[in-house]
Design a protein around this motif. Sequence first.
Motif, mmCIF file in Angstrom:
data_model
loop_
_atom_site.group_PDB
_atom_site.id
_atom_site.type_symbol
_atom_site.label_atom_id
_atom_site.label_comp_id
_atom_site.label_asym_id
_atom_site.label_seq_id
_atom_site.Cartn_x
_atom_site.Cartn_y
_atom_site.Cartn_z
ATOM 1 N N HIS A 179 0.836 -1.207 0.000
ATOM 2 C CA HIS A 179 0.000 0.000 0.000
ATOM 3 C C HIS A 179 0.871 1.257 0.000
ATOM 4 O O HIS A 179 0.636 2.190 -0.777
ATOM 5 C CB HIS A 179 -0.925 -0.006 1.224
ATOM 6 N N THR A 180 1.873 1.282 0.868
ATOM 7 C CA THR A 180 2.759 2.443 0.938
ATOM 8 C C THR A 180 3.574 2.583 -0.334
ATOM 9 O O THR A 180 3.719 3.687 -0.895
ATOM 10 C CB THR A 180 3.695 2.316 2.152
ATOM 11 N N ILE A 181 4.131 1.473 -0.805
ATOM 12 C CA ILE A 181 4.965 1.502 -2.015
ATOM 13 C C ILE A 181 4.175 2.037 -3.211
ATOM 14 O O ILE A 181 4.635 2.931 -3.943
ATOM 15 C CB ILE A 181 5.514 0.089 -2.310
ATOM 16 N N GLU A 290 10.065 4.465 10.393
ATOM 17 C CA GLU A 290 8.745 4.389 11.001
ATOM 18 C C GLU A 290 8.697 3.263 12.036
ATOM 19 O O GLU A 290 9.204 2.162 11.793
ATOM 20 C CB GLU A 290 7.697 4.132 9.913
ATOM 21 N N ASN A 291 8.102 3.551 13.195
ATOM 22 C CA ASN A 291 7.927 2.549 14.252
ATOM 23 C C ASN A 291 9.240 1.847 14.608
ATOM 24 O O ASN A 291 9.298 0.615 14.710
ATOM 25 C CB ASN A 291 6.889 1.501 13.848
ATOM 26 N N ILE A 337 8.797 8.751 12.344
ATOM 27 C CA ILE A 337 7.378 8.408 12.299
ATOM 28 C C ILE A 337 7.081 7.488 13.476
ATOM 29 O O ILE A 337 7.655 6.402 13.589
ATOM 30 C CB ILE A 337 7.019 7.722 10.969
ATOM 31 N N THR A 338 6.188 7.919 14.365
ATOM 32 C CA THR A 338 5.937 7.175 15.601
ATOM 33 C C THR A 338 4.443 7.027 15.858
ATOM 34 O O THR A 338 3.612 7.721 15.255
ATOM 35 C CB THR A 338 6.581 7.889 16.808
ATOM 36 N N ALA A 380 1.139 1.112 10.627
ATOM 37 C CA ALA A 380 1.083 2.285 9.753
ATOM 38 C C ALA A 380 -0.309 2.897 9.849
ATOM 39 O O ALA A 380 -1.310 2.184 9.944
ATOM 40 C CB ALA A 380 1.383 1.884 8.317
ATOM 41 N N THR A 381 -0.372 4.209 9.833
ATOM 42 C CA THR A 381 -1.664 4.897 9.853
ATOM 43 C C THR A 381 -1.731 5.868 8.677
ATOM 44 O O THR A 381 -0.707 6.281 8.121
ATOM 45 C CB THR A 381 -1.871 5.687 11.154
ATOM 46 N N LYS A 382 -2.942 6.231 8.321
ATOM 47 C CA LYS A 382 -3.134 7.160 7.206
ATOM 48 C C LYS A 382 -2.438 8.483 7.493
ATOM 49 O O LYS A 382 -1.750 9.038 6.618
ATOM 50 C CB LYS A 382 -4.622 7.375 6.964
#
Length: 745
Positions: A179-181, A290-291, A337-338, A380-382
């Motif tokens: 989805h991110t890619i 991220e995370n 990104i957290t 992951a969030t929007k």
Amino acid sequence: MSVLKMNTKNERAFQGLKAFARVLWLGLVISLAGHSAAHAQKEFDGIRGTHTWMMFSDAPNALYHHLADQAYGFLNNRAAHIATLQSLPDWQQRQKWIRTTLMDMVGPFPEKTPLKATITKVINREGYRIENIVYESQPGFYVTASLFLPEKQTNNKSPAVIYCSGHSETGYRALSYQHTILNLVNKGFIVFAFDPIGQGERLQYYDDKTGKSQYQYPSYEHSYAGAQLFISGSSLARYMTWDGIRAIDYLFTRKEVDANRIGITGRSGGGTQSAFIAAFDDRIKAVAPENYFTSFTRLYQSMGPQDAEQNFLSGIKGGIDMADLLLVRAPKPALMITTTRDMFPVQGAIETAEEVPKLYKAYNKGSYFRRIADDAAHAATKKNREAMYAFFQKFLENPGDSADEEIAPLKPEELQVSKNGQIASSFKTETVFSLNSKAADKEMDKLRSFRKDLEGNFSGILESAKRLSGYQEPAQAAAPVFTGRIQRKGYTVEKYFIKGEGNYVIPYLLMKPDRLTGRAVLYLNPEGKSADAAEGGDMEWLVRNGFTVLAPDMIGRGEMGPGVYKGDSYIDSVSYNIWFASMLIGRSIVGIQAGDVVRLERLLSRQDHIKEVYGLAKREMAPVLLHAAAFDKNIVRIALIQPYSSYLSMVMNPHYKSYYLHSAVPGAIGKYDLPDLAGSLAPRKLLLLGPTNGSGKSLQGVDAERNEDTRVIYDSYKRNASKLQLIPGSTLSQISLHLKEWIAD
């Protein structure tokens, strides 16, 4: 907070201990007075030395707390230094130091060799195409990847983002990563996604019968191989970072890519990789992990150190915290990104995000660093995705709409790179194990040259053993605390504990024959002090032969462990993570335990009725006794029952026994090994009964005589051959006969 930890903090754990012991013991005696003799006997035979002592109610977790306390010391020193940095030159000096230190910990990297990149498949989709690619980050070491190319490109050059996947069995093919890619591709970015080691099509422990990994989780694949790398003085971080550096090299070969506009991102384990790769390669213009980010202090306080890929050899001892991975890159753009409910403690991310901007502001680039947070778990969030898209659009100069869109994912077969869906079955490939085996064998050449004159080099080898194992010379042992006695026919069994290296105790049994002979044995069993304490057991055999026997629960064993901490790599009931916790601070579990064995020996030697102290250890406790005896000449005879032969044997066996790990020393290969310690004991009497290799296979007959490890011991004892009993074979049915010879004058 545990009672034990409160005592650690107020530093009064052992003040007035003897007086307190008398009071508490009196209360215990009174409380037991109403019990039947049979019940008292049963409770005593449980051999618990600390369970009635509230101040030691957290005893099983003592090893973790002991390691964590030392980590906090290093991290506090780092924080104190960071607080002194005021000017830009101060910070730049820190950046220079970080760069050098990181390379010392992780490098040197391999030589850059031809990538031999091959496009195995091309998939055309509306608005973009995919090229499935395999390249060699090292000769014969294949990396599977996919290059996503948007149709619309400006000036024939587009910015590129490297995508690192987290601990997904399918690598970047997982739906959340796709989805991110695909959103990035839809916004005009070229995306290069590659499989990390042990994931996707790069399983290191591939089972051709099941078509899956032999291990349950990717973190297991990472840590099982990673432990061998650490013992060899390398790290999985080195291999995984190098794969990413070569990914950048590949992008530089593509005419579609603007080499001045390359970013990198990834979530969870992918956040780790993106942070590492960006820290080591300044061709990355913008990084958005991220995370992943927290701090080591908060990590040790909460979930503990993670799998092998996330750790550097002696990283915390060397002065590195997670923030340094961002500091070293400043003032290049960075986005943390957290999420507020992440498994990685968000407080550490907050504190890291308070430290890093100080350097960016010194460069007058305060807007180039930012932390984004959303109220979510480890996911992951929007909101976070859209912040990441906007970040890359701004700093990779590719403006557009940053809205997150729903895009149809690709089918698994469309992203299959290798012929059979696994490198292991599609290519004649190197693995982390095979590459490390070659490197370890080469590293061993240095030690082999020392072994040509081992007797003349023992002092240097022992110094290496002390330094690498993190051994600390024990201070004068505190007076023991007596906790009980029972009479058996011909001998008594007494219970005690003494203070160990840190704020923990060593509970032990003392078996004393009615007729004292002046000889004592330190008895180490990996199952703890009670394992052989029953009537008719091995310890009783020694007592009936006139020996006083001291059997301890070493920290991490028996009632002193293993505790609740397992970590994300709990393989065959062994916590790899707690071993990583010791490695990060430049210690080893075996080194700590060896110091405590020497402490116990000195306690015994102070007794008027003890004239000689022997040592006997079984299986994975053998390395503990070997270290202790090599450092303490007062252990005059040593017996090792079913010891494994060497650390090299662990490294050279693709399926070594996990339960050996806690007795292994990071960085030992090429510097010293267990046979060198055994050889240094000459002319003291040494018994090795039923030795095995690193996979637990018994060394037999001719194989034992020709084995490199045993040859070192034979050669060291050639002037004192009568003092060495090396008895190969898998059976221990005649152990008493061999022990009779060992104790005979």
